[in-house]
Scaffold this active site. Structure first.
Site, PDB file in Angstrom:
ATOM      1  N   THR A 407       0.844  -1.283   0.043  1.00 36.32           N
ATOM      2  CA  THR A 407       0.074   0.012   0.012  1.00 36.32           C
ATOM      3  C   THR A 407       0.811   1.346   0.006  1.00 36.32           C
ATOM      4  OG1 THR A 407      -0.246   0.254   2.423  1.00 36.32           O
ATOM      5  CG2 THR A 407      -1.922  -1.180   1.149  1.00 36.32           C
ATOM      6  N   THR A 425      -3.971   0.652  -2.378  1.00 40.31           N
ATOM      7  CA  THR A 425      -3.012  -0.529  -2.411  1.00 40.31           C
ATOM      8  C   THR A 425      -3.237  -1.574  -3.774  1.00 40.31           C
ATOM      9  OG1 THR A 425      -2.717  -2.574  -1.236  1.00 40.31           O
ATOM     10  CG2 THR A 425      -5.032  -1.695  -1.398  1.00 40.31           C
ATOM     11  N   GLU A 427      -2.206  -4.555  -2.556  1.00 40.52           N
ATOM     12  CA  GLU A 427      -1.576  -5.447  -1.711  1.00 40.52           C
ATOM     13  C   GLU A 427       0.072  -5.930  -1.591  1.00 40.52           C
ATOM     14  OE1 GLU A 427      -1.076  -8.784  -0.186  1.00 40.52           O
ATOM     15  OE2 GLU A 427      -1.866  -7.841   1.614  1.00 40.52           O
ATOM     16  N   GLU A 451      -5.434  -8.905  -3.803  1.00 43.82           N
ATOM     17  CA  GLU A 451      -6.192  -8.590  -2.712  1.00 43.82           C
ATOM     18  C   GLU A 451      -6.994  -9.678  -2.311  1.00 43.82           C
ATOM     19  OE1 GLU A 451      -5.176  -5.875  -0.630  1.00 43.82           O
ATOM     20  OE2 GLU A 451      -5.348  -4.974  -2.404  1.00 43.82           O
ATOM     21  N   ASP A 454      -6.207 -11.252   1.123  1.00 48.34           N
ATOM     22  CA  ASP A 454      -6.586 -10.856   2.323  1.00 48.34           C
ATOM     23  C   ASP A 454      -7.625 -11.610   3.125  1.00 48.34           C
ATOM     24  OD1 ASP A 454      -4.691  -9.280   2.602  1.00 48.34           O
ATOM     25  OD2 ASP A 454      -5.759  -7.301   2.146  1.00 48.34           O
ATOM     26  N   SER A 478      -9.371  -5.432   5.405  1.00 49.80           N
ATOM     27  CA  SER A 478      -8.248  -4.644   5.345  1.00 49.80           C
ATOM     28  C   SER A 478      -7.917  -4.092   6.545  1.00 49.80           C
ATOM     29  CB  SER A 478      -8.641  -3.790   4.139  1.00 49.80           C
ATOM     30  OG  SER A 478      -7.611  -2.805   4.122  1.00 49.80           O
ATOM     31  N   GLY A 501       1.365  -0.781   5.116  1.00 46.87           N
ATOM     32  CA  GLY A 501       2.376  -1.756   5.992  1.00 46.87           C
ATOM     33  C   GLY A 501       1.477  -2.899   6.359  1.00 46.87           C
ATOM     34  N   GLY A 502       0.608  -3.142   5.542  1.00 47.47           N
ATOM     35  CA  GLY A 502      -0.344  -4.503   5.980  1.00 47.47           C
ATOM     36  C   GLY A 502      -1.053  -4.264   7.254  1.00 47.47           C
TER      37      GLY A 502
END
Length: 596
Positions: A407, A425, A427, A451, A454, A478, A501-502
């Protein structure tokens, strides 16, 4: 007037009126930074407006749009289009985004999260009764969700934009046609990614015959993306979600040589961005507004901060310029409890009911007081369990921890006080490693997201469904956390911030909010602080940034510590007491702030 640092970013401007539209873009001669590691940044002052983004060329595009009379919405579109070109590993047309917009009166949440194709089911990432290896799932057609960024951009512009739609694409189209200097960060991302080389289009575009990535400082043009952007500028989002571009996206997904996906033209054409109600949470002198589910970011951030506010301090939060071991222990334990709730309850609200019928139950002070009371002197390790915030017990199963990545974040405040916080993002770095040229047969194009990874790979645990399992048309949970801050008493805008940063976005943003509110730090100093993260088990601390004594003290409390690079990409713009602005950009990435 711009500060000295801002003026340094604007040398040798070349007016490039390529398209005959109303906006003349001045192509800046900005050199890429020499490193993509940690580089101290001074912070930037501005009198009336400011733009913060993860690449100087993108920041400059937003700056020029604001100088030309555009507003925050106009600027964020120009910034996003340039980011997709110069930072393709993080975002672009092939991905999704969450956008918070403050128009001077109200806050709106625009959900451009990708959706699962209609033909998928809970077994998307299962094979022979076992979940796929993570990277096998990522680098495949199965991981690609229906992109949402462009529909989001079009919807928010129709409601709030000022400049003509086509003008906002001029910076990205110009840079795509004329070329831009490859940054160290893009070069290293390419060098460190083996999976991208397996995609023929991406390999031919980003690497030479020997497999070496395009060099730092080399001029990179993207003719395919320039042609696609021109069509979108002239025809709107239909040029992307229908016709040749849509057909090529579908072809790349369903013809993947190893694991094809199931996307159709109908999936693309029917995609819609959703306007949701933001969640605005009182937090002492501030009201913090964030994104509702399918984002888990705001709820989890405010759970952590709400629990910390009810903790007696073990020791002063700061110790010689870094967070102390006592504060970190409480922060990490609150994170464990908040992530246990996140992994149990939060998913797409069109498929999953909030506990007690209202997401605010997870932020109720009485509930957080009970959760905070579970924090002791020693780490609970991986034994944190979800709570029961609502009156009705749910039958979900907790989702096991999975990797989350990627992202970019954009924060903007315009001269009228309107503000955008948008996290965007594809991902993982370079997403699914699938490149679309939009049917142009020209070099380049854009990368498709991964994505759908996720979602929970395993749809059930012990016979109970996981809330965040794969379902047709569903949006994966998310951690993106675009955030707007307001003064609780006056309602005036205080700031805009967010980070990539996830799942660690949650920690980065929560710690930054604490530093801004309680520790007397400005936007840049708060972003400079070292990171510590736990998703519920091991603790990761930013490599080389904490004293040995701090790490040893955490280990004595039972935390399993390892050091690693924690490359956030925080951006923040704060309004000072005199009404001026001060912005910060993460020293771990290439971003800058510009404004007047």
């Amino acid at each position: 007037m711009p500060s000295k640092r801002m003026r340094w970013l604007l040398p040798s401007l070349l007016i490039v009126p390529l398209y005959g539209w109303g906006f003349d873009y001045a192509m800046p001669s900005i050199s890429p930074e020499s490193e993509s590691g940690y580089e101290e940044k001074p912070g930037w002052s501005a009198d009336s407006f400011a733009v913060a983004a993860a690449n100087p060329l993108a920041t400059d595009a937003g700056y020029q749009i604001l100088k030309a009379g555009g507003n925050a919405v106009d600027a964020v579109i120009a910034v996003q289009m340039v980011l997709g070109l110069v930072e393709p590993q993080s975002s672009g047309l092939g991905g999704g985004a969450f956008l918070l917009y403050y128009d001077g009166d109200d806050v709106r949440a625009y959900d451009g999260r990708e959706t699962a194709p209609a033909a998928v089911d809970g077994g998307l990432f299962m094979q022979d009764g076992e979940p796929l290896a993570f990277m096998d799932a990522v680098a495949s057609g199965r991981s690609v969700g229906v992109p949402g960024t462009l529909r989001l951009m079009e919807k928010v512009h129709a409601a709030h934009g000022s400049l003509p739609w086509e003008d906002l694409f001029v910076p990205a189209m110009t840079l795509a046609e004329e070329g831009f200097a490859v940054s160290e960060r893009l070069h290293l991302s390419l060098a460190n990614d083996d999976a991208l080389r397996n995609n023929e289009r991406a390999r031919d575009f980003y690497y030479d015959a020997e497999g070496e990535p395009i060099a730092v400082g080399e001029t990179l043009k993207n003719p395919a993306l320039a042609a696609i952007l021109k069509r979108i500028a002239e025809e709107g989002s239909a040029a992307f979600y229908q016709g040749d571009v849509a057909q090529d996206i579908v072809d790349q997904v369903v013809q993947h040589p190893a694991r094809p996906g199931a996307m159709t033209l109908d999936d693309l054409e029917s995609y819609d961005a959703i306007i949701r109600d933001p969640i605005c949470t009182p937090w002492q002198q501030w009201d913090v507004c964030g994104f509702p589910p399918p984002s888990s970011g705001h709820i989890t951030i405010m759970q952590i901060l709400g629990m910390l506010d009810q903790q007696p301090l073990l020791e002063a939060p700061l110790d010689d310029g870094v967070t102390s071991s006592g504060w970190l222990h409480q922060f990490l334990e609150a994170s464990r409890l908040a992530f246990a709730d996140r992994n149990y309850y939060i998913a797409d609200p069109d498929f999953v009911e909030a506990p007690g019928g209202d997401w605010s139950t997870m932020l109720a002070p009485d509930y957080l007081a009970k959760r905070s009371a579970l924090i002791g002197q020693e780490s609970m390790g991986d034994n944190a369990e979800h709570g029961r915030p609502g009156d009705i017990e749910t039958s979900w199963a907790a989702q096991p921890t999975q990797p989350e990545y990627g992202t970019s974040h954009i924060s903007i405040v315009d001269a009228e006080g309107r503000s955008v916080a948008m996290t965007t993002t594809i991902e993982q770095a370079f997403g699914s490693r699938i490149m679309s040229d939009g049917g142009t047969d020209l070099p380049g194009g854009f990368l498709l997201n991964n994505e759908l990874t996720d979602f929970a790979f395993e749809p059930e645990q012990n016979g109970e469904p996981v809330a965040n399992r794969v379902e047709p048309g569903k949006r994966p949970r998310s951690s993106m956390s675009p955030t707007l801050i307001f003064d609780h008493d006056s309602g005036e805008l205080v700031g805009s911030l967010g980070s990539p940063g996830g799942a660690a976005i949650i920690h980065y943003t929560a710690r930054t909010l604490m530093a801004l509110r309680d520790w007397g730090m400005n936007a840049q100093t708060a972003l400079n602080l070292p990171h510590a993260v736990t998703l519920g088990d091991d603790v990761w601390v930013e490599k080389g940034r904490f004293p040995d004594a701090t790490i040893d003290a955490l280990r004595e409390r039972g935390h399993d510590i390892s050091e690693r690079e924690l490359t956030s990409g925080l951006q923040a713009i704060m309004r000072l007491e005199d009404g001026t602005l001060f912005g910060g950009a993460d020293p771990r990435r290439e971003g800058v702030v510009m404004g007047d």
